[in-house]
Design a protein around this motif. Structure first.
Motif, PDB file in Angstrom:
ATOM      1  N   ALA A   1       7.871   7.651  -4.415  1.00 12.00           N
ATOM      2  CA  ALA A   1       7.295   6.590  -3.577  1.00 12.00           C
ATOM      3  C   ALA A   1       6.435   5.608  -4.380  1.00 12.00           C
ATOM      4  N   ASP A   2       5.829   6.089  -5.468  1.00 14.48           N
ATOM      5  CA  ASP A   2       5.036   5.174  -6.304  1.00 14.48           C
ATOM      6  C   ASP A   2       5.953   4.132  -6.947  1.00 14.48           C
ATOM      7  N   LEU A   3       7.072   4.632  -7.503  1.00 18.19           N
ATOM      8  CA  LEU A   3       8.003   3.715  -8.175  1.00 18.19           C
ATOM      9  C   LEU A   3       8.640   2.774  -7.155  1.00 18.19           C
TER      10      LEU A   3
ATOM     11  N   LEU B   1      -2.876   5.126  -2.512  1.00 14.42           N
ATOM     12  CA  LEU B   1      -3.850   6.074  -1.945  1.00 14.42           C
ATOM     13  C   LEU B   1      -3.394   7.482  -2.276  1.00 14.42           C
ATOM     14  N   THR B   2      -4.256   8.232  -2.949  1.00 17.95           N
ATOM     15  CA  THR B   2      -3.857   9.581  -3.328  1.00 17.95           C
ATOM     16  C   THR B   2      -4.983  10.580  -3.067  1.00 17.95           C
ATOM     17  N   ASP B   3      -4.897  11.747  -3.697  1.00 18.10           N
ATOM     18  CA  ASP B   3      -5.884  12.792  -3.393  1.00 18.10           C
ATOM     19  C   ASP B   3      -6.835  13.038  -4.558  1.00 18.10           C
TER      20      ASP B   3
ATOM     21  N   GLY C   1       1.636  11.268   0.049  1.00 15.89           N
ATOM     22  CA  GLY C   1       1.768  12.458   0.874  1.00 15.89           C
ATOM     23  C   GLY C   1       0.509  13.313   0.810  1.00 15.89           C
ATOM     24  N   SER C   2      -0.134  13.311  -0.367  1.00 20.76           N
ATOM     25  CA  SER C   2      -1.338  14.130  -0.560  1.00 20.76           C
ATOM     26  C   SER C   2      -2.498  13.607   0.277  1.00 20.76           C
ATOM     27  N   ALA C   3      -2.466  12.324   0.619  1.00 25.20           N
ATOM     28  CA  ALA C   3      -3.568  11.741   1.393  1.00 25.20           C
ATOM     29  C   ALA C   3      -3.306  11.792   2.895  1.00 25.20           C
TER      30      ALA C   3
ATOM     31  N   GLY D   1       4.701   8.383   0.850  1.00 25.25           N
ATOM     32  CA  GLY D   1       5.283   9.549   0.187  1.00 25.25           C
ATOM     33  C   GLY D   1       5.353  10.693   1.185  1.00 25.25           C
ATOM     34  N   GLY D   2       5.438  11.887   0.678  1.00 23.57           N
ATOM     35  CA  GLY D   2       5.489  13.038   1.581  1.00 23.57           C
ATOM     36  C   GLY D   2       5.722  14.343   0.835  1.00 23.57           C
ATOM     37  N   GLY D   3       5.278  14.351  -0.431  1.00 23.23           N
ATOM     38  CA  GLY D   3       5.557  15.488  -1.306  1.00 23.23           C
ATOM     39  C   GLY D   3       5.206  16.839  -0.713  1.00 23.23           C
ATOM     40  N   LYS D   4       3.985  16.946  -0.150  1.00 22.24           N
ATOM     41  CA  LYS D   4       3.531  18.262   0.332  1.00 22.24           C
ATOM     42  C   LYS D   4       4.364  18.721   1.525  1.00 22.24           C
ATOM     43  N   LYS D   5       4.682  17.799   2.432  1.00 25.99           N
ATOM     44  CA  LYS D   5       5.469  18.167   3.614  1.00 25.99           C
ATOM     45  C   LYS D   5       6.895  18.553   3.202  1.00 25.99           C
TER      46      LYS D   5
ATOM     47  N   ILE E   1      -7.874   7.730 -11.585  1.00 24.65           N
ATOM     48  CA  ILE E   1      -7.432   8.435 -12.799  1.00 24.65           C
ATOM     49  C   ILE E   1      -8.668   9.023 -13.483  1.00 24.65           C
ATOM     50  N   LEU E   2      -8.566  10.295 -13.783  1.00 24.91           N
ATOM     51  CA  LEU E   2      -9.710  11.004 -14.367  1.00 24.91           C
ATOM     52  C   LEU E   2      -9.467  11.236 -15.856  1.00 24.91           C
ATOM     53  N   ASN E   3     -10.567  11.258 -16.635  1.00 26.36           N
ATOM     54  CA  ASN E   3     -10.428  11.575 -18.060  1.00 26.36           C
ATOM     55  C   ASN E   3     -10.439  13.097 -18.251  1.00 26.36           C
TER      56      ASN E   3
ATOM     57  N   ILE F   1       0.849  -1.196   0.000  1.00 27.40           N
ATOM     58  CA  ILE F   1       0.000   0.000   0.000  1.00 27.40           C
ATOM     59  C   ILE F   1       0.879   1.238   0.000  1.00 27.40           C
ATOM     60  N   LYS F   2       0.676   2.088  -0.992  1.00 24.61           N
ATOM     61  CA  LYS F   2       1.422   3.343  -1.055  1.00 24.61           C
ATOM     62  C   LYS F   2       0.517   4.443  -0.481  1.00 24.61           C
ATOM     63  N   TYR F   3       0.988   5.043   0.599  1.00 30.87           N
ATOM     64  CA  TYR F   3       0.210   6.078   1.286  1.00 30.87           C
ATOM     65  C   TYR F   3       0.763   7.429   0.840  1.00 30.87           C
TER      66      TYR F   3
ATOM     67  N   GLU G   1      -1.648  13.789 -22.775  1.00 32.68           N
ATOM     68  CA  GLU G   1      -1.424  14.576 -21.553  1.00 32.68           C
ATOM     69  C   GLU G   1      -2.628  14.679 -20.617  1.00 32.68           C
ATOM     70  N   THR G   2      -3.555  13.704 -20.735  1.00 26.73           N
ATOM     71  CA  THR G   2      -4.638  13.634 -19.745  1.00 26.73           C
ATOM     72  C   THR G   2      -4.014  13.258 -18.408  1.00 26.73           C
ATOM     73  N   ILE G   3      -3.020  12.393 -18.478  1.00 29.54           N
ATOM     74  CA  ILE G   3      -2.263  12.024 -17.281  1.00 29.54           C
ATOM     75  C   ILE G   3      -1.021  12.907 -17.242  1.00 29.54           C
TER      76      ILE G   3
ATOM     77  N   GLY H   1       1.866  15.326 -14.367  1.00 27.80           N
ATOM     78  CA  GLY H   1       2.414  15.543 -13.015  1.00 27.80           C
ATOM     79  C   GLY H   1       2.613  14.261 -12.234  1.00 27.80           C
ATOM     80  N   GLY H   2       2.183  14.293 -10.967  1.00 28.88           N
ATOM     81  CA  GLY H   2       2.393  13.166 -10.059  1.00 28.88           C
ATOM     82  C   GLY H   2       1.675  11.891 -10.478  1.00 28.88           C
ATOM     83  N   MET H   3       0.737  12.016 -11.438  1.00 29.01           N
ATOM     84  CA  MET H   3       0.038  10.805 -11.889  1.00 29.01           C
ATOM     85  C   MET H   3       0.906  10.001 -12.867  1.00 29.01           C
ATOM     86  N   ILE H   4       1.936  10.654 -13.438  1.00 28.61           N
ATOM     87  CA  ILE H   4       2.792   9.935 -14.406  1.00 28.61           C
ATOM     88  C   ILE H   4       3.569   8.801 -13.715  1.00 28.61           C
TER      89      ILE H   4
HETATM   90  N1  LIG Z   1      -5.560  12.172 -15.224  1.00 33.98           N
HETATM   91  C1  LIG Z   1      -5.378  12.444 -13.940  1.00 33.98           C
HETATM   92  N2  LIG Z   1      -6.257  11.975 -13.024  1.00 33.98           N
HETATM   93  C2  LIG Z   1      -6.104  12.237 -11.699  1.00 33.98           C
HETATM   94  N3  LIG Z   1      -5.085  12.978 -11.186  1.00 33.98           N
HETATM   95  C3  LIG Z   1      -4.164  13.470 -12.046  1.00 33.98           C
HETATM   96  C4  LIG Z   1      -4.264  13.225 -13.454  1.00 33.98           C
HETATM   97  N4  LIG Z   1      -3.200  13.835 -14.051  1.00 33.98           N
HETATM   98  C5  LIG Z   1      -2.506  14.442 -13.084  1.00 33.98           C
HETATM   99  N5  LIG Z   1      -3.056  14.233 -11.868  1.00 33.98           N
HETATM  100  C6  LIG Z   1      -2.517  14.775 -10.619  1.00 33.98           C
HETATM  101  O1  LIG Z   1      -1.844  13.762  -9.888  1.00 33.98           O
HETATM  102  C7  LIG Z   1      -1.948  14.106  -8.503  1.00 33.98           C
HETATM  103  C8  LIG Z   1      -1.566  12.924  -7.603  1.00 33.98           C
HETATM  104  O2  LIG Z   1      -0.153  12.765  -7.568  1.00 33.98           O
HETATM  105  P1  LIG Z   1       0.735  13.436  -6.408  1.00 33.98           P
HETATM  106  O3  LIG Z   1       2.143  13.058  -6.687  1.00 33.98           O
HETATM  107  O4  LIG Z   1       0.409  14.876  -6.302  1.00 33.98           O
HETATM  108  O5  LIG Z   1       0.173  12.768  -5.082  1.00 33.98           O
HETATM  109  P2  LIG Z   1       0.695  11.478  -4.293  1.00 33.98           P
HETATM  110  O6  LIG Z   1       1.547  10.642  -5.189  1.00 33.98           O
HETATM  111  O7  LIG Z   1      -0.518  10.828  -3.721  1.00 33.98           O
HETATM  112  O8  LIG Z   1       1.551  12.088  -3.106  1.00 33.98           O
HETATM  113  P3  LIG Z   1       3.163  11.967  -2.885  1.00 33.98           P
HETATM  114  O9  LIG Z   1       3.796  12.256  -4.222  1.00 33.98           O
HETATM  115  O10 LIG Z   1       3.447  12.972  -1.854  1.00 33.98           O
HETATM  116  O11 LIG Z   1       3.385  10.582  -2.413  1.00 33.98           O
HETATM  117  C9  LIG Z   1      -3.371  14.556  -8.391  1.00 33.98           C
HETATM  118  O12 LIG Z   1      -3.585  15.371  -7.260  1.00 33.98           O
HETATM  119  C10 LIG Z   1      -3.588  15.324  -9.694  1.00 33.98           C
HETATM  120  O13 LIG Z   1      -3.311  16.699  -9.514  1.00 33.98           O
END
Ligand SMILES: Nc1ncnc2c1ncn2[C@@H]1O[C@H](COP(=O)(O)OP(=O)(O)OP(=O)(O)O)[C@@H](O)[C@H]1O
Ligand SMILES: [Mg+2]
Length: 281
Positions: free
Chosen positions: A182-184, A201-203, A32-34, A63-67, A207-209, A28-30, A230-232, A234-237
């Motif tokens: 932390a995801d990797l 677990l994220t915020d 930082g955003s959650a 993770g702990g990105g926000k902190k 995955i949203l379209n 389970i990946k917890y 590029e629907t995906i 930032g942190g979702m990659i």
């Molecule tokens: N298609 C998408 N669907 C959902 N979220 C997306 C999408 N593309 C980008 N995101 C972004 O990815 C973010 C989640 O990744 P983020 O790295 O911010 O959080 P985390 O991995 O849970 O926390 P941490 O990196 O601290 O462990 C979402 O808050 C959102 O802004």
């Protein structure tokens, strides 16, 4: 009485899932955003305790990105993101390690122990748990790519009924520290352990379209499409890359779920449909 009956029925409905998952390993990946809401954090800790007590083998990666951002800001250290990964200078690396390994890791571990769950907090430096080299020849500074996981250490802890809580910091032979997304990290640990499932677990709901609607199932082709257009982003990659790696390397499925939802883990474990996005190849 009606309420008590309903409670009893709900508890009873968990039995087939407990039977199915008992003794299986779940990573389970917890995110930082959650972790930001204290009440949700307490519920998360209780859910982990519950899963653990019914015999499910849980490995937690946090993770702990926000902190990290807030500490870097306070110290006026710049950090930027490339492809969802934080470029990590030597100076930033010190902060990343202090926040992940010193602060967040110990807080989660202590909370679990306070709840009666045997938990041990470790980073990649403990017993050479995670060895790494610079990712893409150092393009991201001290961001590492995991080359080796000491699976035996985690398996020993699980056999001894501990919940391993892992900070995603790795080390090389020269004792350099590396920041591992932390995801990797979760994906490398999950495949090294032959885990049943990996859950992120994220915020977001999952995955949203492009319209902001939840995509409940994804395969490799669809992931590539969503990354290309590029629907995906930032942190979702790294999260979908991690999920894809798991599915290609023996983990049955990967799930991205909403850590802002109370008891999201229980909904994921103890219902047929689960929640969030399921990635399965
Ligand atoms: N298609 C998408 N669907 C959902 N979220 C997306 C999408 N593309 C980008 N995101 C972004 O990815 C973010 C989640 O990744 P983020 O790295 O911010 O959080 P985390 O991995 O849970 O926390 P941490 O990196 O601290 O462990 C979402 O808050 C959102 O802004
Ligand atoms: Mg992230």
């Amino acid at each position: 009485m009606q309420n008590a009956l309903k409670t009893a029925e709900i508890i009873s409905s968990a039995l087939p899932y407990i039977q199915k998952f008992r003794d299986k390993i779940f990573v389970i990946k917890y995110g930082g955003s959650a972790q930001l809401d204290e009440e949700l954090k307490q519920k998360f800790i209780r859910d982990i305790s519950l899963l653990h007590i019914v015999g499910i083998k849980i490995v937690l990666i946090h993770g702990g990105g926000k902190k990290i951002n807030s500490y870097l800001d306070r110290l006026d250290i710049k950090s930027e993101f490339i492809n969802g990964l934080r470029f990590t200078s030597k100076e930033a690396m010190e902060v990343v390690e202090m926040v992940l390994s010193g602060n967040i890791n110990k807080e989660i571990t202590a909370l679990l122990n306070q709840n009666g769950t045997r938990a041990v907090g470790i980073s990649g430096k403990d017993a050479n748990l995670l060895k790494a080299t610079p990712l893409d020849s150092g393009k991201y500074g001290f961001v590492g790519e995991i080359t080796d996981v000491n699976a035996k250490l985690i398996l020993d802890l699980l056999d001894d009924s501990f919940v391993p809580v892992i900070a995603p910091i790795a080390v090389d032979d020269e004792l350099n520290s590396y920041n591992i997304n932390a995801d990797l990290c979760a994906s490398k640990v999950a495949t090294a352990l032959n885990a049943e499932r990996v859950i992120f677990l994220t915020d977001t709901k999952g995955i949203l379209n492009k319209q902001g609607e939840l995509i409940s199932k994804l395969n490799k082709t669809k992931i590539d499409e969503l990354k290309n257009d590029e629907t995906i982003s930032g942190g979702m990659i790294p999260k979908v890359d991690a999920a894809a790696w798991c599915c290609q390397n023996g983990v049955k499925s990967a799930h991205i779920i909403d850590g802002r939802l109370p008891h999201s883990l229980l909904l994921e474990f103890f219902t047929d449909d689960g929640i969030g996005t399921m990635i399965k190849f």
